[in-house]
Design a protein around this motif. Structure first.
Motif, PDB file in Angstrom:
ATOM      1  N   ASN A 112      21.129 -26.074  11.833  1.00  0.00           N
ATOM      2  CA  ASN A 112      21.077 -27.438  12.367  1.00  0.00           C
ATOM      3  C   ASN A 112      20.052 -27.597  13.479  1.00  0.00           C
ATOM      4  OD1 ASN A 112      23.213 -28.484  10.703  1.00  0.00           O
ATOM      5  ND2 ASN A 112      24.658 -27.354  11.984  1.00  0.00           N
ATOM      6  N   THR A 113      19.458 -26.500  13.927  1.00  0.00           N
ATOM      7  CA  THR A 113      18.417 -26.543  14.951  1.00  0.00           C
ATOM      8  C   THR A 113      17.323 -25.550  14.574  1.00  0.00           C
ATOM      9  OG1 THR A 113      19.406 -24.809  16.335  1.00  0.00           O
ATOM     10  CG2 THR A 113      20.127 -27.090  16.737  1.00  0.00           C
ATOM     11  N   GLY A 141       3.843 -24.493  19.482  1.00  0.00           N
ATOM     12  CA  GLY A 141       3.692 -25.903  19.809  1.00  0.00           C
ATOM     13  C   GLY A 141       5.011 -26.530  20.181  1.00  0.00           C
ATOM     14  N   ALA A 142       5.126 -27.832  19.965  1.00  0.00           N
ATOM     15  CA  ALA A 142       6.322 -28.586  20.336  1.00  0.00           C
ATOM     16  C   ALA A 142       7.402 -28.438  19.273  1.00  0.00           C
ATOM     17  CB  ALA A 142       5.967 -30.060  20.528  1.00  0.00           C
ATOM     18  N   PRO A 143       8.670 -28.308  19.671  1.00  0.00           N
ATOM     19  CA  PRO A 143       9.748 -28.222  18.679  1.00  0.00           C
ATOM     20  C   PRO A 143       9.919 -29.509  17.886  1.00  0.00           C
ATOM     21  CG  PRO A 143      10.637 -28.353  20.907  1.00  0.00           C
ATOM     22  CD  PRO A 143       9.169 -28.159  21.045  1.00  0.00           C
ATOM     23  N   SER A 144       9.568 -30.632  18.491  1.00  0.00           N
ATOM     24  CA  SER A 144       9.608 -31.921  17.805  1.00  0.00           C
ATOM     25  C   SER A 144       8.297 -32.639  18.069  1.00  0.00           C
ATOM     26  CB  SER A 144      10.790 -32.765  18.307  1.00  0.00           C
ATOM     27  OG  SER A 144      10.833 -34.019  17.644  1.00  0.00           O
ATOM     28  N   VAL A 187       1.702 -30.940  19.086  1.00  0.00           N
ATOM     29  CA  VAL A 187       1.781 -30.659  17.652  1.00  0.00           C
ATOM     30  C   VAL A 187       2.781 -29.539  17.385  1.00  0.00           C
ATOM     31  CG1 VAL A 187      -0.599 -31.395  17.248  1.00  0.00           C
ATOM     32  CG2 VAL A 187      -0.135 -29.001  17.782  1.00  0.00           C
ATOM     33  N   HIS A 188       3.164 -29.411  16.125  1.00  0.00           N
ATOM     34  CA  HIS A 188       4.035 -28.329  15.661  1.00  0.00           C
ATOM     35  C   HIS A 188       3.273 -27.596  14.562  1.00  0.00           C
ATOM     36  CE1 HIS A 188       8.106 -26.527  14.928  1.00  0.00           C
ATOM     37  NE2 HIS A 188       7.575 -26.323  13.729  1.00  0.00           N
ATOM     38  N   ILE A 189       3.016 -26.304  14.759  1.00  0.00           N
ATOM     39  CA  ILE A 189       2.152 -25.538  13.865  1.00  0.00           C
ATOM     40  C   ILE A 189       2.942 -24.403  13.218  1.00  0.00           C
ATOM     41  CG2 ILE A 189       0.013 -24.224  13.682  1.00  0.00           C
ATOM     42  CD1 ILE A 189      -0.915 -25.574  16.276  1.00  0.00           C
TER      43      ILE A 189
END
Length: 294
Positions: A112-113, A141-144, A187-189
């Motif tokens: 769920n995470t 990067g960012a988790p969301s 961003v999320h990479i």
């Protein structure tokens, strides 16, 4: 004379390993795989029971291993006495692609995470790449984020760092993002597979299929507004097409993540741009489209 022959044999072995794509050690201690007899690496792994999707994938105890009802895999010979269990995680080579994907999907859906998804990947042994990789490369990067970038596979630098896109290609990617006003925090990479293929080869369909349920769940959890597939291999996997990257790049499509439709676009891989600087103008055109869409 004997010493000279031994040195020649060792040099020949090292030359052969290099020709096969070996360029990094994955452990401090050598493993005598021949001492295991006919038992395949990862033979002790078992999928979670279907009735308990939240249970983690882990190697069963000796008591569980003795009960064939506790595993969906074929029966296996007992592990030879004295074989070490302290080695790195081993992949289940006998698994068929459909069985690997089905088991991975049960495990991924229970997360769920992103933290739970990463923990599930750490214990997941259904992808053969894990046996030869040094570290899991989940994301950086960012988790969301509104922008999710997906490449093909980790390379040597990524394998050592445990993060995707940190080598020369990753540094160029950061500069490309900076050119449209974005940083790593925006961003999320990630990649379509989470472990480095030996010799930086292209991941096989079986390897991408085993990782796909985790990637799909990752997209759902990140919930981006735009997905960017970097490179031909990633574009084919994400977009479900067979055309080459030059035909795919710069065109908007839609992918499904859960109950959402997400705009997706393919662009050239930074590693290709390092080899072919003239193609940077095409990548810049793609970046302008991405910035306008954001």
């Amino acid at each position: 004379m004997v010493i000279s022959n031994a040195q020649d044999e060792m040099l020949s072995l090292l030359n052969w390993l290099q020709a096969m794509g070996v360029d990094a050690a994955v452990g401090d201690t050598a493993h005598d795989w021949l001492s295991r007899g006919n038992e395949a690496p990862g033979a002790a792994f078992a999928w979670p029971e279907r009735g308990d999707p939240a249970s983690p994938a882990k190697a069963p105890s000796d008591a569980v291993r003795a009960d064939p009802r506790q595993s969906t895999l074929r029966s296996r010979p007992a592990e030879p006495q004295g074989a070490s269990d302290a080695g790195r995680p081993r992949a289940v080579t006998p698994l068929g692609a459909s069985e690997a994907e089905t088991g991975a999907r049960r495990i991924a859906r229970a997360a769920n995470t992103l933290q739970e998804l990463e923990a599930a990947l750490q214990t997941f042994d259904g992808c053969g790449l894990k046996a030869t990789a040094t570290k899991l490369c989940f994301y950086r990067g960012a988790p969301s984020s509104d922008l999710m970038i997906i490449g093909e596979a980790p390379g040597r630098d990524e394998d050592l760092a445990g993060k995707p896109f940190v080598g020369r290609g990753g540094q160029l990617l950061d500069k490309m993002l900076a050119a449209i006003g974005l940083t790593e925090a925006d961003v999320h990479i990630t990649n379509v597979v989470y472990w480095r293929p030996p010799g930086n080869r292209t991941p096989t369909p079986q390897e991408t299929l085993a990782c796909r349920p985790f990637l799909e769940r990752q997209i759902e959890l990140v919930s981006p507004k735009i997905v960017v597939a970097v490179g031909g291999s990633a574009a084919k996997e994400i977009l479900g097409v067979t055309e080459g990257i030059m035909r795919l790049r710069g065109k908007w499509r839609e992918i499904t993540a859960g109950d959402r439709k997400i705009p997706a676009i393919a662009t050239l891989h930074p590693a290709y741009l390092l080899r072919t600087p003239a193609a940077k103008q095409l990548a810049w055109m793609d970046l302008l489209q991405i910035r306008a869409k954001l």
